[in-house]
Scaffold this active site. Structure first.
Site, PDB file in Angstrom:
ATOM      1  N   ASN A  90      -2.512  -6.198  -4.191  1.00  0.00           N
ATOM      2  CA  ASN A  90      -1.630  -5.522  -5.127  1.00  0.00           C
ATOM      3  C   ASN A  90      -0.278  -6.226  -5.133  1.00  0.00           C
ATOM      4  OD1 ASN A  90       0.866  -3.714  -4.321  1.00  0.00           O
ATOM      5  ND2 ASN A  90      -0.561  -3.665  -2.570  1.00  0.00           N
ATOM      6  N   CYS A 104       7.429  -4.469   2.302  1.00  0.00           N
ATOM      7  CA  CYS A 104       6.760  -4.682   1.006  1.00  0.00           C
ATOM      8  C   CYS A 104       6.859  -6.164   0.638  1.00  0.00           C
ATOM      9  CB  CYS A 104       7.407  -3.829  -0.082  1.00  0.00           C
ATOM     10  SG  CYS A 104       6.724  -4.233  -1.718  1.00  0.00           S
ATOM     11  N   ASN A 144       1.676  -3.456   7.144  1.00  0.00           N
ATOM     12  CA  ASN A 144       1.673  -3.460   5.688  1.00  0.00           C
ATOM     13  C   ASN A 144       0.715  -4.585   5.258  1.00  0.00           C
ATOM     14  OD1 ASN A 144       2.401  -3.254   2.898  1.00  0.00           O
ATOM     15  ND2 ASN A 144       4.396  -2.470   3.495  1.00  0.00           N
ATOM     16  N   GLY A 166      -5.522   3.292   3.766  1.00  0.00           N
ATOM     17  CA  GLY A 166      -4.893   2.848   2.532  1.00  0.00           C
ATOM     18  C   GLY A 166      -5.879   2.558   1.430  1.00  0.00           C
TER      19      GLY A 166
HETATM   20  C1  SIN Z   1       4.285  -2.304  -3.745  1.00  0.00           C
HETATM   21  O1  SIN Z   1       4.737  -1.333  -4.373  1.00  0.00           O
HETATM   22  O2  SIN Z   1       4.431  -3.470  -4.172  1.00  0.00           O
HETATM   23  C2  SIN Z   1       3.520  -2.112  -2.478  1.00  0.00           C
HETATM   24  C3  SIN Z   1       4.329  -1.368  -1.477  1.00  0.00           C
HETATM   25  C4  SIN Z   1       4.381  -1.997  -0.123  1.00  0.00           C
HETATM   26  O3  SIN Z   1       3.690  -2.994   0.132  1.00  0.00           O
HETATM   27  O4  SIN Z   1       5.120  -1.505   0.717  1.00  0.00           O
END
Ligand code: SIN
Length: 305
Positions: free
Chosen positions: A69, A131, A193, A266
């Site tokens: 993502n 992130c 993460n 997740g």
């Molecule tokens: C994102 O919104 O890009 C993912 C959030 C994250 O990795 O903390």
């Protein structure tokens, strides 16, 4: 039936299963499928001071054993979350939640943290310095000991709630970052993460994601996450929320044996909205199969003896 209770930074949980930030929204969509009060808790979508639309599409790509993502912290902003999302959430979920705090400066993190601190249903702040999909914030704070410590100390001073710092795996030595956060006042750590990754479309011969890179999650990263939880558990004395590719009750037990006090789920939520419910229901039988009566004593159990 075995005892599923655990404790995360002084707050008791009925069970260790916690949907991870960004995979569970503010709980409302999942509450249409099942009573989400069966969860230990959940972590809400990463929240910034101002609303964000996130990165341009395409921002999701498939991996062989997971997904990428590059959402870019899309969220409606802290004031909207508090005035609109939290009251609706309180109707469907009656336990403390983790509020995932994001920012692009230390001051922004502090402001978001202060606003969440005033919310009764927020049990813990989860400080997102990991992130990988934004520039000038997120992971930028979590890849050096100095900046991780600086933002941890500033947010710690701004809240009375337990502060859990969410770490990135995209570093050479996660242990040194974990120790820096502990020394700066973190009450707990969550890891990992997503892992920085990419795909290329063979038809266009260009990166699939508009952002070029994204974060890999799902079963592919489970052994990597487990290794990092193991290493961090050896180095710190604060509780760990272990996550990364967890998709079964067996994975939850493995994470706890590596040192996790609670376990995040997740990408599995995106594949199957019932994933967390199923894992919680399967835990007693899996515990029995492996001769486990009580989850708390197995935390870090693989390190001892
Ligand atoms: C994102 O919104 O890009 C993912 C959030 C994250 O990795 O903390």
């Amino acid at each position: 039936m075995g005892n599923l209770n655990t404790n995360l930074c002084g707050i008791e949980l009925d069970n260790p299963v916690i949907p991870a930030s960004g995979t569970f929204g503010y709980g409302l969509e999942f509450a249409r499928f099942y009573d989400i009060n069966c969860l230990g808790s959940f972590s809400c979508k990463g929240t910034t001071l101002e609303p964000r639309f996130g990165n341009p599409a395409p921002r999701i790509a498939e991996g062989n054993a997971g997904m990428l993502n590059s959402v870019g912290l899309q969220n409606p902003g802290i004031d909207h979350v508090i005035s609109e999302e939290m009251p609706k959430m309180a109707e469907v979920f009656h336990k403390p939640i983790l509020a995932n705090v994001c920012g692009f400066s230390v001051e922004e993190y502090v402001q978001v943290a202060k606003k969440f601190d005033a919310c009764d249903q927020v049990g813990w702040l989860e400080l997102n310095i990991s992130c990988p999909n934004v520039h000038g914030g997120g992971m930028g704070f979590g890849t050096s000991c100095e900046s991780a410590a600086e933002v941890t100390a500033a947010v710690k001073a701004a809240t009375r709630k337990p502060l859990i710092v969410k770490l990135t795996p995209n570093v050479t030595d996660i242990v040194s970052i974990a120790k820096a956060c502990e020394e700066a006042g973190a009450d707990g750590l969550s890891l990992i993460n997503t892992v920085l990754a990419m795909r290329i479309d063979l038809n266009t011969k260009k990166p699939v994601l508009t952002n070029i890179t994204g974060g890999l999650s799902g079963p592919a990263v489970f052994p990597l996450a487990l290794r990092m939880v193991w290493q961090v558990y050896e180095a710190v004395s604060i509780p760990i929320l272990g996550l990364g590719g967890v998709s079964s009750a067996e994975d939850v037990i493995e994470m706890m044996l590596a040192g996790a006090s609670a376990v995040g789920v997740g990408a599995a939520n995106l594949r199957d909205p019932f994933a967390c419910k199923n894992i919680i229901e399967q835990l007693p039988a899996v515990m029995e199969k492996y001769g486990i009566n009580d989850l708390k004593p197995i935390i870090g159990g693989a390190h001892h003896g």
